[in-house]
Scaffold this motif. Sequence first.
Motif, PDB file in Angstrom:
ATOM      1  N   ILE A  76       0.817  -1.189  -0.032  1.00 20.46           N
ATOM      2  CA  ILE A  76       0.009   0.044   0.001  1.00 20.46           C
ATOM      3  C   ILE A  76       0.804   1.205  -0.072  1.00 20.46           C
ATOM      4  O   ILE A  76       1.575   1.327   0.893  1.00 20.46           O
ATOM      5  CB  ILE A  76      -0.838   0.100   1.202  1.00 20.46           C
ATOM      6  CG1 ILE A  76      -2.072  -0.958   1.157  1.00 20.46           C
ATOM      7  CG2 ILE A  76      -1.633   1.465   1.188  1.00 20.46           C
ATOM      8  CD1 ILE A  76      -3.092  -1.003   0.098  1.00 20.46           C
ATOM      9  N   ILE A 134     -11.060  -6.837  -8.697  1.00 23.02           N
ATOM     10  CA  ILE A 134     -10.380  -7.068  -7.105  1.00 23.02           C
ATOM     11  C   ILE A 134     -10.612  -8.442  -6.632  1.00 23.02           C
ATOM     12  O   ILE A 134      -9.647  -9.014  -6.040  1.00 23.02           O
ATOM     13  CB  ILE A 134     -11.605  -6.292  -6.243  1.00 23.02           C
ATOM     14  CG1 ILE A 134     -11.398  -4.783  -6.440  1.00 23.02           C
ATOM     15  CG2 ILE A 134     -11.236  -6.562  -4.614  1.00 23.02           C
ATOM     16  CD1 ILE A 134     -10.104  -4.369  -6.028  1.00 23.02           C
ATOM     17  N   VAL A 149      -1.058  -1.774  -4.755  1.00 22.22           N
ATOM     18  CA  VAL A 149      -2.321  -0.566  -4.681  1.00 22.22           C
ATOM     19  C   VAL A 149      -1.879   0.709  -4.340  1.00 22.22           C
ATOM     20  O   VAL A 149      -1.277   0.921  -3.056  1.00 22.22           O
ATOM     21  CB  VAL A 149      -3.471  -1.134  -3.951  1.00 22.22           C
ATOM     22  CG1 VAL A 149      -4.661  -0.237  -3.972  1.00 22.22           C
ATOM     23  CG2 VAL A 149      -3.671  -2.684  -4.680  1.00 22.22           C
ATOM     24  N   PRO A 151      -4.060   3.384  -2.810  1.00 18.02           N
ATOM     25  CA  PRO A 151      -5.479   3.526  -2.510  1.00 18.02           C
ATOM     26  C   PRO A 151      -5.928   5.018  -2.335  1.00 18.02           C
ATOM     27  O   PRO A 151      -7.285   5.272  -2.114  1.00 18.02           O
ATOM     28  CB  PRO A 151      -5.498   2.799  -0.990  1.00 18.02           C
ATOM     29  CG  PRO A 151      -4.404   3.092  -0.456  1.00 18.02           C
ATOM     30  CD  PRO A 151      -3.434   2.693  -1.716  1.00 18.02           C
ATOM     31  N   SER A 168      -9.808  -0.899  -1.074  1.00 16.11           N
ATOM     32  CA  SER A 168      -8.595  -1.374  -1.583  1.00 16.11           C
ATOM     33  C   SER A 168      -8.121  -2.511  -0.559  1.00 16.11           C
ATOM     34  O   SER A 168      -7.261  -3.046  -0.960  1.00 16.11           O
ATOM     35  CB  SER A 168      -7.465  -0.474  -1.639  1.00 16.11           C
ATOM     36  OG  SER A 168      -7.928   0.657  -2.699  1.00 16.11           O
TER      37      SER A 168
END
Length: 243
Positions: A76, A134, A149, A151, A168
């Motif tokens: 992330i 997803i 990802v 987000p 996410s």
Amino acid sequence: MLRTILAITFVTIFLIVSIPIWGILFIVGLFNKHAKDVIGYKCVAWAFGVVAFISGVKYEVHGLENIPKDKAVLYIGNHQSFFDVILGYHICPAVTGFLSKKTFEKVPLLNVWMKMNYCLFLTRTDPRQDLKLIIKAQEFIKQGISMFVFPEGTRSKTGEMAEFHEASFKLSTKTGCPIVPVCFTNTRAVLEAQQPRIKRAHVIVRFLPSIDPNALEGDNKKRIGLYVHDIIEKQLIEDSKLV
């Protein structure tokens, strides 16, 4: 503008010259799918490393030891620049797919490499289609492919972090894979601050300790996006003092 021209020229040449590699990877994949994935990923990671070099990006990498080596993870990251993707792809040690904008699916040659390397293209306008993607990303993670990802949903226009989309994080909560927060500091100075001119810049990429989604409690578990957002934001403040 010279760095911009050189970077674009190199990417164009790489995409054209690398076409025969697709056939080689196809043949390798018939006998060893893992080897095909690793070779394909390393080819693009190398090319992005060259782009960073041409662009004059001096980058520090911290925290690679925080990435679990025996399982897929969900990276992330905050999103300031196109160079977040370039550096993230170049630095992540194992095969990693990126969730990207639908527009990149239309870029000739590049789209082939992206699909080959488990990238998925979100529409952001068709919730049903994006939900299918997803779910597909969750399947990749279960197969041992890490996913990356951003987000916030798009690059920051000011350098300030936007809120994280909680959806996410279903890639982690639905699969149980660890979350690895990634902090990109000063990547905006490379391109977006004076786009389209690429400028030499000092960048810090930091991988923070992994987070077990099943170990979180209370509000942190209910709003895991906010929890991870705050962790990254605090680190960015500290790292901004180093560039």
